[in-house]
Write a protein that holds these residues in place. Structure first.
Motif, PDB file in Angstrom:
ATOM      1  N   UNK A   1       4.263   0.289  -7.763  1.00  0.00           N
ATOM      2  CA  UNK A   1       4.439   1.691  -7.378  1.00  0.00           C
ATOM      3  C   UNK A   1       3.168   2.227  -6.718  1.00  0.00           C
ATOM      4  N   UNK A   2       2.599   1.391  -5.867  1.00  0.00           N
ATOM      5  CA  UNK A   2       1.402   1.708  -5.105  1.00  0.00           C
ATOM      6  C   UNK A   2       1.556   1.180  -3.690  1.00  0.00           C
ATOM      7  N   UNK A   3       0.688   1.654  -2.794  1.00  0.00           N
ATOM      8  CA  UNK A   3       0.646   1.156  -1.424  1.00  0.00           C
ATOM      9  C   UNK A   3      -0.511   0.169  -1.273  1.00  0.00           C
ATOM     10  N   UNK A   4      -0.311  -0.849  -0.454  1.00  0.00           N
ATOM     11  CA  UNK A   4      -1.433  -1.689  -0.035  1.00  0.00           C
ATOM     12  C   UNK A   4      -2.197  -0.965   1.060  1.00  0.00           C
ATOM     13  N   UNK A   5      -3.457  -1.315   1.230  1.00  0.00           N
ATOM     14  CA  UNK A   5      -4.262  -0.640   2.235  1.00  0.00           C
ATOM     15  C   UNK A   5      -3.961  -1.118   3.640  1.00  0.00           C
ATOM     16  N   UNK A   6      -3.808  -2.415   3.826  1.00  0.00           N
ATOM     17  CA  UNK A   6      -3.650  -2.940   5.176  1.00  0.00           C
ATOM     18  C   UNK A   6      -2.520  -3.939   5.303  1.00  0.00           C
ATOM     19  N   UNK A   7      -1.957  -4.023   6.502  1.00  0.00           N
ATOM     20  CA  UNK A   7      -0.874  -4.957   6.822  1.00  0.00           C
ATOM     21  C   UNK A   7      -1.133  -5.473   8.235  1.00  0.00           C
ATOM     22  N   UNK A   8      -1.124  -6.784   8.391  1.00  0.00           N
ATOM     23  CA  UNK A   8      -1.367  -7.410   9.687  1.00  0.00           C
ATOM     24  C   UNK A   8      -0.112  -8.155  10.099  1.00  0.00           C
ATOM     25  N   UNK A   9       0.308  -7.936  11.339  1.00  0.00           N
ATOM     26  CA  UNK A   9       1.607  -8.412  11.790  1.00  0.00           C
ATOM     27  C   UNK A   9       1.795  -9.914  11.617  1.00  0.00           C
ATOM     28  N   UNK A  10       0.787 -10.721  11.944  1.00  0.00           N
ATOM     29  CA  UNK A  10       0.975 -12.171  11.887  1.00  0.00           C
ATOM     30  C   UNK A  10       0.345 -12.799  10.649  1.00  0.00           C
TER      31      UNK A  10
ATOM     32  N   UNK B   1      -1.692  -2.421  10.630  1.00  0.00           N
ATOM     33  CA  UNK B   1      -1.258  -1.105  10.167  1.00  0.00           C
ATOM     34  C   UNK B   1      -2.186  -0.671   9.035  1.00  0.00           C
ATOM     35  N   UNK B   2      -2.774   0.503   9.192  1.00  0.00           N
ATOM     36  CA  UNK B   2      -3.677   1.071   8.203  1.00  0.00           C
ATOM     37  C   UNK B   2      -2.940   2.163   7.418  1.00  0.00           C
ATOM     38  N   UNK B   3      -3.020   2.107   6.111  1.00  0.00           N
ATOM     39  CA  UNK B   3      -2.393   3.159   5.308  1.00  0.00           C
ATOM     40  C   UNK B   3      -3.003   4.518   5.617  1.00  0.00           C
ATOM     41  N   UNK B   4      -4.295   4.533   5.971  1.00  0.00           N
ATOM     42  CA  UNK B   4      -4.973   5.780   6.337  1.00  0.00           C
ATOM     43  C   UNK B   4      -4.225   6.535   7.438  1.00  0.00           C
TER      44      UNK B   4
END
Length: 494
Positions: free
Chosen positions: A292-301, A247-250
């Motif tokens: 109070x910020x977002x991370x840039x990337x999230x990987x499911x596993x 998942x990309x915050x972009x």
């Protein structure tokens, strides 16, 4: 004797002592003319030192102007518009709205002459990229803020060109002909980057003038976003790079605003519901509440999930919140949670602003460089949220103005936007982000800079900023004084 007398004269003056000038010259008379000249110069210097001496009794030291590196204070609307005018003039020359033959370079003016060798004439930037979708939206905002038709005309001319040529190129594409990639992304989008930002700008343009022939393109783009984009099992927009199910915050911005604006265009509630749902799905994975910020990337596993708070990606996130809240009905059940998320994000961002108005490439790492595109997005979003009454003008108005000064300082005499991070994928180490290059031809800075300027113009007209005790303050109503220091109501009673 000469050195002693000269030194005594200087020290006496600097210490407000009375001296006998006649005696001084008698002591000096035995020396030659050259030394007389030197004495005269030193006397003048000492006298100037005495005359310029200031203290807390004879000078209001608190009103001395600080040595700001960049501008500080309240710009005029004319100054702001001059900056974004300069950007428009530059990009107008860099983005011709014409077709040409890729083999001969000759202009193609008739639709019937289009073939597989026809392409959009190449300039410095691409008319169909997501960066230019941002730019189109920004120019429409500038038109609304200034009523200057030049901004609108730029957008209408390029949108119309895409609408006119799309049916012809679609036929070539269906015949398996290799066509210009910049046109292919219009008729056959392969990613949210291809579809979302340009589509949203077209919807906004049609809301200004419903007679524009943009609906077929809008429907094609939105069909891709709603029905063809890759998703996680729960429906979250996702990608298969750099890891499976990333998942990309972009992608908040690349997809969600178009969904929300389709609700505005069609009146169908399902679009509003999906836009709000997507925001909350992203937040459930990407929001880091303690920062109070977002991370840039999230990987499911991936476990744990690193949190790299990249500036521009956080810009896309808060810009998405602004875009969705602009059209989401007041009675929508998710409006409250979205407003709260925006307020917390604004608070987190404001706390990390550099004293020159910029934000860092990695927001919470002040050893990374100061970056313009993120700063411009925050300038727009914070000013817009103030103007909409979503956040407190007193707390965030000065932050937005300081951000604008930073952005304006990055617009050079040609209208180019400097210090902009180039296109950036995803990494899971600080070096990846910290050493991303910057380049004046990075398209990501142009739309945000124009958008920021447009909203700052609205801020200056709608709000009541005033310099008070050398600081920018925002007031609930116009303050009827030009005194350097005053109470909240403009009266002088210390």
């Amino acid at each position: 004797m000469f050195c002693i007398s000269l030194t005594l004269y200087y020290l006496c003056l600097c210490n407000n002592r009375i001296i006998n000038h006649e005696l001084f010259f008698q002591l000096s008379s035995q020396h030659n003319m050259k030394k007389h000249l030197l004495i005269t110069v030193m006397m003048a210097m000492a006298t100037m030192t005495f005359a310029q001496q200031v203290n807390d009794n004879n000078t209001p030291l608190h009103l001395m102007k600080p040595a700001y590196r960049l501008n500080y204070g309240i710009p005029t609307t004319e100054e702001v518009k001059a900056t974004i005018d300069r950007i428009l003039q530059y990009i107008d020359g860099e983005t011709p709205a014409r077709l040409c033959d890729s083999q001969t370079g000759r202009e193609v003016t008739r639709l019937k002459d289009i073939d597989e060798h026809t392409q959009l004439q190449q300039g410095g930037f691409r008319l169909t990229s997501y960066e230019w979708g941002v730019t189109y939206s920004a120019l429409l905002a500038a038109y609304k803020a200034t009523a200057d038709k030049a901004y609108l005309d730029y957008v209408v001319k390029r949108h119309k060109l895409l609408a006119d040529i799309a049916p012809v190129f679609r036929k070539l594409h269906e015949k398996q002909k290799k066509i210009d990639p910049n046109v292919r992304r219009v008729i056959d989008p392969h990613a949210l980057d291809d579809a979302g930002a340009v589509c949203c700008s077209m919807i906004k343009s049609m809301l200004i003038d419903p007679q524009q022939p943009l609906r077929p393109l809008i429907d094609n783009y939105s069909d891709y976003i709603m029905n063809k984009e890759y998703r996680l099992a729960d429906g979250t927009f996702a990608r298969l790079r750099p890891q499976r199910n990333t998942v990309w915050l972009d992608d908040m911005f690349m997809g969600i605003p178009t969904v929300a604006y389709m609700g505005k265009l069609t009146g169908e509630t399902r679009y509003y519901d999906e836009a709000a749902r997507q925001v909350m799905l992203f937040a459930s994975r990407m929001w880091v509440p303690e920062k109070k910020l977002f991370r840039h990337g999230w990987v499911e596993d991936m476990q744990p999930h690193p949190a790299f708070h990249w500036g521009r990606a956080n810009g896309w996130a808060i810009l998405t919140l602004c875009e969705v809240l602009d059209v989401l009905p007041d009675n929508h059940p998710q409006r409250g949670p979205l407003l709260q998320l925006l307020r917390e994000h604004a608070e987190g961002l404001a706390a990390l602003q550099h004293h020159d108005g910029f934000w860092h490439q990695l927001l919470d790492r002040n050893d990374t460089y100061l970056e313009t595109s993120a700063t411009a997005i925050y300038a727009y979003c914070l000013a817009h949220a103030v103007n909409q009454g979503w956040i407190d003008a007193k707390a965030f108005g000065p932050v937005a103005l300081m951000a604008w000064h930073a952005v304006a300082s990055s617009v050079n005499a040609k209208g180019q936007v400097e210090n902009v991070c180039v296109g950036t994928g995803m990494g899971f180490d600080a070096s990846f982000y910290a050493y991303r290059p910057v380049h004046v031809m990075a398209a990501h800075g142009y739309g945000p800079a124009i958008w920021a300027g447009a909203e700052i113009i609205c801020l200056l007209r709608q709000q009541h900023p005033k310099m008070n005790d050398s600081a920018v303050q925002f007031y609930d109503e116009k303050v009827p004084t030009d005194q350097p220091i005053f109470n909240y109501d403009g009266k002088i009673r210390y």
